[in-house]
Write a protein that holds these residues in place. Structure first.
Motif, PDB file in Angstrom:
ATOM      1  N   UNK A  19       0.815  -1.223   0.000  1.00  0.00           N
ATOM      2  CA  UNK A  19       0.000   0.000   0.000  1.00  0.00           C
ATOM      3  C   UNK A  19       0.847   1.271   0.000  1.00  0.00           C
ATOM      4  N   UNK A  20       2.101   1.203   0.445  1.00  0.00           N
ATOM      5  CA  UNK A  20       2.963   2.388   0.400  1.00  0.00           C
ATOM      6  C   UNK A  20       3.627   2.563  -0.965  1.00  0.00           C
ATOM      7  N   UNK A  21       3.850   1.457  -1.664  1.00  0.00           N
ATOM      8  CA  UNK A  21       4.507   1.539  -2.977  1.00  0.00           C
ATOM      9  C   UNK A  21       3.506   1.802  -4.100  1.00  0.00           C
ATOM     10  N   UNK A  22       2.360   1.141  -4.038  1.00  0.00           N
ATOM     11  CA  UNK A  22       1.346   1.273  -5.085  1.00  0.00           C
ATOM     12  C   UNK A  22      -0.017   1.534  -4.434  1.00  0.00           C
ATOM     13  N   UNK A  23      -0.222   2.696  -3.854  1.00  0.00           N
ATOM     14  CA  UNK A  23      -1.464   2.927  -3.095  1.00  0.00           C
ATOM     15  C   UNK A  23      -2.723   2.857  -3.951  1.00  0.00           C
ATOM     16  N   UNK A  24      -2.669   3.325  -5.189  1.00  0.00           N
ATOM     17  CA  UNK A  24      -3.863   3.308  -6.035  1.00  0.00           C
ATOM     18  C   UNK A  24      -4.244   1.876  -6.396  1.00  0.00           C
ATOM     19  N   UNK A  25      -3.262   1.102  -6.824  1.00  0.00           N
ATOM     20  CA  UNK A  25      -3.529  -0.287  -7.201  1.00  0.00           C
ATOM     21  C   UNK A  25      -4.070  -1.083  -6.018  1.00  0.00           C
ATOM     22  N   UNK A  26      -3.487  -0.883  -4.846  1.00  0.00           N
ATOM     23  CA  UNK A  26      -3.931  -1.619  -3.661  1.00  0.00           C
ATOM     24  C   UNK A  26      -5.342  -1.199  -3.269  1.00  0.00           C
ATOM     25  N   UNK A  27      -5.676   0.083  -3.381  1.00  0.00           N
ATOM     26  CA  UNK A  27      -7.023   0.537  -3.027  1.00  0.00           C
ATOM     27  C   UNK A  27      -8.070  -0.136  -3.915  1.00  0.00           C
ATOM     28  N   UNK A  28      -7.847  -0.121  -5.223  1.00  0.00           N
ATOM     29  CA  UNK A  28      -8.812  -0.749  -6.130  1.00  0.00           C
ATOM     30  C   UNK A  28      -8.790  -2.275  -5.991  1.00  0.00           C
ATOM     31  N   UNK A  29      -7.599  -2.847  -5.754  1.00  0.00           N
ATOM     32  CA  UNK A  29      -7.505  -4.303  -5.626  1.00  0.00           C
ATOM     33  C   UNK A  29      -8.248  -4.830  -4.419  1.00  0.00           C
TER      34      UNK A  29
ATOM     35  N   UNK B 165      -6.475   0.353   3.082  1.00  0.00           N
ATOM     36  CA  UNK B 165      -5.910   0.639   1.758  1.00  0.00           C
ATOM     37  C   UNK B 165      -6.311   2.031   1.280  1.00  0.00           C
ATOM     38  N   UNK B 166      -7.602   2.377   1.420  1.00  0.00           N
ATOM     39  CA  UNK B 166      -8.056   3.700   0.968  1.00  0.00           C
ATOM     40  C   UNK B 166      -7.508   4.802   1.863  1.00  0.00           C
ATOM     41  N   UNK B 167      -7.375   4.513   3.147  1.00  0.00           N
ATOM     42  CA  UNK B 167      -6.769   5.480   4.062  1.00  0.00           C
ATOM     43  C   UNK B 167      -5.340   5.797   3.627  1.00  0.00           C
ATOM     44  N   UNK B 168      -4.555   4.778   3.302  1.00  0.00           N
ATOM     45  CA  UNK B 168      -3.175   4.984   2.847  1.00  0.00           C
ATOM     46  C   UNK B 168      -3.134   5.751   1.536  1.00  0.00           C
ATOM     47  N   UNK B 169      -4.079   5.482   0.650  1.00  0.00           N
ATOM     48  CA  UNK B 169      -4.104   6.194  -0.634  1.00  0.00           C
ATOM     49  C   UNK B 169      -4.396   7.672  -0.437  1.00  0.00           C
ATOM     50  N   UNK B 170      -5.330   7.996   0.453  1.00  0.00           N
ATOM     51  CA  UNK B 170      -5.644   9.402   0.705  1.00  0.00           C
ATOM     52  C   UNK B 170      -4.451  10.107   1.332  1.00  0.00           C
TER      53      UNK B 170
ATOM     54  N   UNK C 123      -8.529   8.579  -6.301  1.00  0.00           N
ATOM     55  CA  UNK C 123      -8.460   7.125  -6.460  1.00  0.00           C
ATOM     56  C   UNK C 123      -9.094   6.423  -5.267  1.00  0.00           C
ATOM     57  N   UNK C 124      -8.819   6.917  -4.056  1.00  0.00           N
ATOM     58  CA  UNK C 124      -9.407   6.292  -2.865  1.00  0.00           C
ATOM     59  C   UNK C 124     -10.923   6.447  -2.868  1.00  0.00           C
ATOM     60  N   UNK C 125     -11.409   7.629  -3.217  1.00  0.00           N
ATOM     61  CA  UNK C 125     -12.863   7.823  -3.274  1.00  0.00           C
ATOM     62  C   UNK C 125     -13.493   6.941  -4.353  1.00  0.00           C
ATOM     63  N   UNK C 126     -12.815   6.821  -5.487  1.00  0.00           N
ATOM     64  CA  UNK C 126     -13.348   5.983  -6.565  1.00  0.00           C
ATOM     65  C   UNK C 126     -13.416   4.519  -6.139  1.00  0.00           C
ATOM     66  N   UNK C 127     -12.374   4.054  -5.411  1.00  0.00           N
ATOM     67  CA  UNK C 127     -12.385   2.660  -4.950  1.00  0.00           C
ATOM     68  C   UNK C 127     -13.522   2.425  -3.960  1.00  0.00           C
TER      69      UNK C 127
END
Length: 440
Positions: free
Chosen positions: A102-112, A137-142, A149-153
């Protein structure tokens, strides 16, 4: 050494950051993302100074245990849902395993995580802490700056759940399931808003901390620049005057060495006194670089030492007439006034054909007026100066809230007029507070 290697390879390191090969730079290819807003280039590897963020094992492992145990407990309280089988546990483990990146790819992890949680719900498994993984995951993305991206997920997860609970539940397991009511959907929306609000709060706080750190660093650099300029100005004023006197006397001594040895001896005596004075003042300036709390061994010069300055100028062949009495000044203003007169007389020695200068001091109306005149003409000669004398005088006057006017007079010669406020304590807070420290 062997025991140290064993400890470094033991379970403590696995618990702290995972197996060594997970974070090894050589395991990544060119251009691999290293977190929010950063990536590794083709030269990434040992010794290049670019490191990937560590995988968050310490936070992901307890969360995985919470999700698995909590889901088992939820299965017992929701007997109408599908029982947890191997497929369900694989989905739960995969959802939690994604959090390691989640720290390296936050968007991918949020949607995944949102997609895996949606698949888990579509299979009819019981509601439970699987949503906690999506929330993390969404918390880390925000926090990483990927708000949309987090809101979309989260929106994708909520829309998919709405679709399943209101329409697709007829064809999806468990058999005989009924649709959700409006109250359940409002609860889900509330939790989504809570997660987004907390994440935004943390993001804003981190941005504030970053701005504060940047402001502190900028203020420290500004203070360092101001101190460096102050020391450079002091050294220029101290050395320019003394070296000008030494230059003139050395030239006189060389010219009279054979024809008038006594006059040459007098010139050498003046050189010795001027160099001793310069060394003392340079030592005083350098004392300010010592550790905080140390007190300089000598007070900073002021207008009270104007007779000494006139005597030094006389040693360089310059006659100086002083008119007026210096008022009582704060230490910073006293030092600035002395340096302005010193630099003006130094410029007369260097650049004027006149061997006579006049210094006039006037005070009244809350200000001190310093006027230094010579009758010229300019010689164009240079005694080794840097050309920063007038700029240094203007900086000193501006630091106190005063002004400097310098230029040729209409009847020939040159004039320097400095106007300094007598009550300059507020102005000294920025530029002259350190001069006050020197005078203690």
């Amino acid at each position: 050494m062997d025991e140290q290697r064993v400890r470094e390879r033991g379970p403590a390191r696995w618990w702290r950051s995972g197996p060594p090969w997970w974070n090894h730079p050589e395991a990544t290819g060119p251009g691999t993302s290293t977190g929010p807003g950063t990536s590794t280039g083709p030269g990434t590897g040992p010794g290049t100074g670019v490191r990937r963020p560590r995988l968050p094992w310490r936070s992901t492992l307890p969360l995985t245990v919470l999700v698995l145990v909590g889901s088992n407990f939820a299965a017992h309280t929701q007997p109408h849902r599908e029982h947890l089988d191997t497929y369900a546990r694989v989905l739960l483990l995969a959802t939690c395993a994604l959090l390691l990146w989640r720290h390296r790819h936050p968007v991918t992890v949020a949607f995944g995580t949102a997609a895996l949680a949606l698949a888990y719900l579509a299979a009819g498994y019981p509601y439970g802490p699987v949503f906690a993984a999506v929330a993390v995951a969404c918390f880390s993305a925000v926090v990483a700056g990927h708000r949309r991206a987090a809101w979309a997920a989260l929106g994708m997860l909520w829309a998919g759940h709405l679709l399943i609970s209101l329409w697709l539940y007829r064809w999806l397991p468990p058999p005989g399931d009924s649709g959700a009511d409006l109250g359940q959907e409002l609860i889900i929306v509330t939790w989504v808003l809570i997660i987004v609000s907390l994440a935004e709060l943390v993001r804003l706080r981190r941005e504030q901390w970053a701005r504060e750190r940047a402001d502190r660093a900028q203020a420290a650099r500004r203070r360092a620049d101001e101190e460096r300029l102050r020391i450079a100005r002091e050294l220029h004023d101290v050395l320019a005057h003394s070296i000008s006197v030494i230059n003139v006397q050395a030239g006189m001594g060389l010219a009279l060495l054979d024809s008038d040895p006594e006059q040459a001896r007098s010139a050498l005596t003046t050189i010795k006194a001027a160099s001793k004075e310069a060394l003392g003042e340079v030592r005083q300036v350098l004392d300010t670089l010592r550790a905080p709390g140390d007190v300089p061994r000598a007070p900073a010069p002021g207008l009270g030492r104007l007779p000494e300055l006139v005597e030094q100028a006389a040693g360089a062949g310059l006659t100086v007439d002083v008119t007026g009495e210096p008022p009582r000044l704060a230490p910073g203003a006293d030092l600035a006034a002395f340096r302005i007169v010193q630099e003006a007389l130094t410029n007369v020695v260097r650049h004027s054909g006149s061997r006579h200068a006049r210094v006039r001091l006037e005070h009244g109306g809350g200000e001190l007026r310093l006027r230094i005149d010579d009758d010229g003409p300019a010689t164009g000669a240079d005694a080794g100066g840097s050309g920063n004398g007038l700029a240094g005088m203007r900086e000193r006057a501006a630091a106190l809230g005063g002004t400097i006017e310098a230029g040729p007079r209409a009847d020939g010669g040159f004039r320097v007029l400095a106007v300094l406020p007598l009550d300059n304590r507020d102005a000294r807070d920025g530029g002259g507070a350190r001069d006050d420290r020197e005078d203690r």
